[in-house]
Design an enzyme around this catalytic site. Structure first.
Site, PDB file in Angstrom:
ATOM      1  N   HIS A 128       4.444 -10.313  10.637  1.00 30.37           N
ATOM      2  CA  HIS A 128       5.285 -10.276   9.628  1.00 30.37           C
ATOM      3  C   HIS A 128       6.336 -10.712   9.944  1.00 30.37           C
ATOM      4  O   HIS A 128       6.843 -10.104  12.012  1.00 30.37           O
ATOM      5  CB  HIS A 128       4.935  -9.217   9.485  1.00 30.37           C
ATOM      6  CG  HIS A 128       3.916  -8.184   8.652  1.00 30.37           C
ATOM      7  ND1 HIS A 128       3.571  -8.544   7.457  1.00 30.37           N
ATOM      8  CD2 HIS A 128       3.085  -7.652   8.872  1.00 30.37           C
ATOM      9  CE1 HIS A 128       2.198  -8.327   7.167  1.00 30.37           C
ATOM     10  NE2 HIS A 128       2.052  -7.287   8.132  1.00 30.37           N
TER      11      HIS A 128
ATOM     12  N   TYR B 285      10.247  -0.262   9.376  1.00 32.95           N
ATOM     13  CA  TYR B 285       8.553  -1.392   9.360  1.00 32.95           C
ATOM     14  C   TYR B 285       7.985  -0.416  10.753  1.00 32.95           C
ATOM     15  O   TYR B 285       6.781   0.234  11.062  1.00 32.95           O
ATOM     16  CB  TYR B 285       8.308  -2.183  10.842  1.00 32.95           C
ATOM     17  CG  TYR B 285       7.602  -3.408  10.686  1.00 32.95           C
ATOM     18  CD1 TYR B 285       6.486  -3.917   9.529  1.00 32.95           C
ATOM     19  CD2 TYR B 285       6.272  -2.900  11.339  1.00 32.95           C
ATOM     20  CE1 TYR B 285       5.159  -3.999   9.346  1.00 32.95           C
ATOM     21  CE2 TYR B 285       5.073  -3.682  11.868  1.00 32.95           C
ATOM     22  CZ  TYR B 285       4.553  -3.691  10.848  1.00 32.95           C
ATOM     23  OH  TYR B 285       2.861  -4.858  10.386  1.00 32.95           O
TER      24      TYR B 285
ATOM     25  N   HIS C 298      -2.269  -2.390  15.319  1.00 39.84           N
ATOM     26  CA  HIS C 298      -1.962  -0.792  14.094  1.00 39.84           C
ATOM     27  C   HIS C 298      -3.908  -0.520  13.926  1.00 39.84           C
ATOM     28  O   HIS C 298      -3.117   0.392  12.883  1.00 39.84           O
ATOM     29  CB  HIS C 298      -1.131  -2.097  13.454  1.00 39.84           C
ATOM     30  CG  HIS C 298      -1.291  -0.734  12.150  1.00 39.84           C
ATOM     31  ND1 HIS C 298      -1.224  -1.330  10.393  1.00 39.84           N
ATOM     32  CD2 HIS C 298      -0.997   0.331  11.611  1.00 39.84           C
ATOM     33  CE1 HIS C 298      -1.634  -0.666   9.645  1.00 39.84           C
ATOM     34  NE2 HIS C 298      -1.623   0.578  10.415  1.00 39.84           N
TER      35      HIS C 298
ATOM     36  N   ASP D 134      -3.900  -7.824   5.494  1.00 39.00           N
ATOM     37  CA  ASP D 134      -2.830  -8.713   4.624  1.00 39.00           C
ATOM     38  C   ASP D 134      -3.181  -9.940   5.953  1.00 39.00           C
ATOM     39  O   ASP D 134      -2.608 -10.604   5.545  1.00 39.00           O
ATOM     40  CB  ASP D 134      -1.296  -7.717   5.045  1.00 39.00           C
ATOM     41  CG  ASP D 134      -1.766  -6.736   5.945  1.00 39.00           C
ATOM     42  OD1 ASP D 134      -2.665  -6.265   6.812  1.00 39.00           O
ATOM     43  OD2 ASP D 134      -0.283  -7.055   6.131  1.00 39.00           O
TER      44      ASP D 134
ATOM     45  N   HIS E 220       1.129  -1.346  -0.403  1.00 37.80           N
ATOM     46  CA  HIS E 220      -0.126  -0.456  -0.002  1.00 37.80           C
ATOM     47  C   HIS E 220       0.882   1.103  -0.469  1.00 37.80           C
ATOM     48  O   HIS E 220       0.634   2.269   0.967  1.00 37.80           O
ATOM     49  CB  HIS E 220      -0.771  -0.305   1.118  1.00 37.80           C
ATOM     50  CG  HIS E 220      -0.548   0.048   2.540  1.00 37.80           C
ATOM     51  ND1 HIS E 220       0.466   0.442   3.269  1.00 37.80           N
ATOM     52  CD2 HIS E 220      -1.338  -0.742   3.720  1.00 37.80           C
ATOM     53  CE1 HIS E 220       0.462   0.376   4.688  1.00 37.80           C
ATOM     54  NE2 HIS E 220      -0.802  -0.892   4.542  1.00 37.80           N
TER      55      HIS E 220
ATOM     56  N   GLU F  69      -7.402  -5.810   8.847  1.00 37.16           N
ATOM     57  CA  GLU F  69      -5.740  -5.426   7.927  1.00 37.16           C
ATOM     58  C   GLU F  69      -6.163  -6.046   6.627  1.00 37.16           C
ATOM     59  O   GLU F  69      -5.511  -7.395   7.061  1.00 37.16           O
ATOM     60  CB  GLU F  69      -4.715  -4.341   8.283  1.00 37.16           C
ATOM     61  CG  GLU F  69      -4.398  -4.011   7.193  1.00 37.16           C
ATOM     62  CD  GLU F  69      -3.540  -2.931   7.220  1.00 37.16           C
ATOM     63  OE1 GLU F  69      -3.122  -2.573   8.091  1.00 37.16           O
ATOM     64  OE2 GLU F  69      -3.176  -2.506   5.876  1.00 37.16           O
TER      65      GLU F  69
ATOM     66  N   ASP G 266       0.574  -7.618  13.957  1.00 36.87           N
ATOM     67  CA  ASP G 266       1.680  -6.984  13.408  1.00 36.87           C
ATOM     68  C   ASP G 266       2.856  -5.978  14.461  1.00 36.87           C
ATOM     69  O   ASP G 266       4.363  -5.345  13.845  1.00 36.87           O
ATOM     70  CB  ASP G 266       1.544  -4.776  12.505  1.00 36.87           C
ATOM     71  CG  ASP G 266       0.161  -5.364  11.627  1.00 36.87           C
ATOM     72  OD1 ASP G 266       0.347  -6.368  10.909  1.00 36.87           O
ATOM     73  OD2 ASP G 266      -0.154  -3.847  11.624  1.00 36.87           O
TER      74      ASP G 266
ATOM     75  N   HIS H 232      -6.443  -9.358  13.660  1.00 35.22           N
ATOM     76  CA  HIS H 232      -6.468  -8.081  13.149  1.00 35.22           C
ATOM     77  C   HIS H 232      -7.358  -8.224  12.178  1.00 35.22           C
ATOM     78  O   HIS H 232      -6.683  -9.238  10.783  1.00 35.22           O
ATOM     79  CB  HIS H 232      -5.185  -7.262  12.997  1.00 35.22           C
ATOM     80  CG  HIS H 232      -4.342  -6.141  11.840  1.00 35.22           C
ATOM     81  ND1 HIS H 232      -5.404  -5.519  12.647  1.00 35.22           N
ATOM     82  CD2 HIS H 232      -3.488  -5.652  11.668  1.00 35.22           C
ATOM     83  CE1 HIS H 232      -5.290  -4.232  11.702  1.00 35.22           C
ATOM     84  NE2 HIS H 232      -3.674  -4.458  11.085  1.00 35.22           N
TER      85      HIS H 232
HETATM   86 FE1  FEO Z   1      -2.322  -3.240   9.793  1.00 39.88          FE
HETATM   87 FE2  FEO Z   1       0.023  -6.193   8.921  1.00 39.88          FE
HETATM   88  O1  FEO Z   1      -1.284  -5.015   8.962  1.00 39.88           O
END
Ligand code: FEO
Length: 404
Positions: free
Chosen positions: A229, A196, A145, A82, A24, A80, A164, A78
């Protein structure tokens, strides 16, 4: 990639995205991973899913351990995309699973999917779920996040699944910090963490500090942190916690980042004596040309240094567009505790340096004024002034840095 047992009967079932370079808008030069975890207990439990491009990859990973239809619980830390955009495919495989999620997570999920056939259990801070040998504790982490965010602590495993938080956009064949560090430097791993944090979590420093302090107050033991991640922290989870506390407390290198752009090399010429003045004051300096550097890298370099000099030519009485874009983006990240200065060339009316200082003040950042301007092309006298301004700026930065 094979699944990896990270704790007894707890498996990494995620995917490695070696090729992603645009996350993004954030340039992910080292790719990333989407980590999710399967707990094979009396109630088989999946924690998070992955990005939709890899929905069948995680399903195949899960199938190598259990029959997905036997999964009882799905924890969504979460929403989001991803981490949650594989949800539709995954839920087809485990239609009877109950989804554990925060109230705000459920509301967000309702906007993304047809959730009418799924069973939900809304969880709040400190709620627990016994799944057999393991007890799960849910800790809400709103805005870390997104508003929906939470983390899941697996009590008997002393494992914090942190979505995250503590993550890195870093594709690697290694799953753990100690394994990664057998092949790579500590700098490479630390740099990925800082990158990050700067690009994703910079606005939330105060919240991060409070939340880590809350977790410490709970007195829970953590001997592994598994983010959604990048690398899993098993060698030294205390190190990443301390890094986050340091960043949340605005720790920075006592150095200067010169971030500039240029039209006909005049502003660029000014960076040379500026850098020399800074260096001759005993301060490290890094020079970043914005149009040659991804925005996310420039943001990281800004974040690493206590001081930043912005170099912008004047065009049509305002800042150069790439610099304006950088400062606009930076303002959204709500930077704190940095000291700023500006310089640049102009042809007739000027205006860019003044405008840059206005932006610094809008962001509430410390400034060293009035900066340096050069008419058309820096003269020998201008270069001398740049050198002196570099020294003055570095000295002010050192004094300012001493309070942190
Ligand atoms: Fe806030 Fe890895 O998504």
């Amino acid at each position: 990639m094979s699944v990896v047992e990270i704790k007894p009967n707890i498996y990494w079932v995620g995917v490695i995205d070696w090729g992603v370079r645009d996350f993004h808008g954030y340039v992910t030069q080292n790719g990333t991973t989407y980590n999710n975890y399967l707990i094979k207990d009396e109630q088989i439990t999946l924690v998070d899913t992955v990005k939709h491009d890899y929905d069948m990859a995680t399903v195949e990973n899960i199938k190598s351990i259990v029959d997905p239809s036997q999964i009882t619980n799905l924890i969504i830390n979460h929403i989001e995309p991803d981490h949650a955009s594989a949800l539709g495919t995954v839920m087809q495989q485990m239609p009877n699973a109950t989804i554990y999620i925060t109230e705000r997570g459920k509301k967000g999920l309702d906007r993304h999917y047809d959730t009418s056939k799924w069973t939900f259990k809304i969880v709040k801070n400190n709620d627990t779920l016994n799944i057999g040998k393991y007890n799960l504790v849910f800790l809400e982490t709103p805005m870390l996040h997104w508003p929906d965010s939470m983390v899941t602590y697996v009590k008997e495993a002393k494992l914090l699944i942190s979505q995250d938080a503590f993550g890195q956009h870093l594709a690697s064949a290694s799953r753990f910090d100690d394994d990664f560090l057998a092949y790579h430097s500590q700098y490479e791993l630390d740099d990925a963490v800082i990158d990050y944090y700067a690009n994703i979590l910079m606005p939330f420093g105060k919240l991060i500090k409070t939340k880590i302090e809350d977790i410490v107050k709970l007195g829970i033991e953590i001997d592994m942190i598994a983010p959604d991640h990048g690398i899993i922290w098993r060698k030294d989870p205390g190190k990443i916690l301390q890094m986050y506390l340091d960043m949340a407390n605005s720790k920075a290198n006592p150095g200067v980042a010169i971030i500039y752009d240029t039209m006909w090399h005049s502003t660029e010429l000014m960076t040379i004596p500026l850098m020399q003045g800074i260096k001759d004051t005993g301060v490290d300096c890094k020079v970043i040309k914005l149009r040659s550097t991804p925005m996310s890298v420039a943001i990281k370099e800004f974040w690493k240094a206590r001081g930043c000099l912005i170099g912008t030519p004047t065009i049509n009485n305002v800042m150069f567009p790439s610099i304006a874009e950088f400062l606009y983006h930076l303002a959204g990240l709500r930077p704190r505790d940095r000291i700023m200065g500006a310089f640049g060339s102009f042809g007739w009316g000027g205006g860019a340096v003044k405008e840059a200082y206005e932006k610094f003040k809008q962001m509430g950042l410390e400034t060293v004024e009035p900066g340096i301007q050069a008419l058309y092309k820096p003269s020998a006298e201008d270069e001398k002034k740049c050198y002196e301004f570099g020294k003055q700026f570095a000295e002010r930065m050192k004094g300012y840095n001493a309070q942190f």
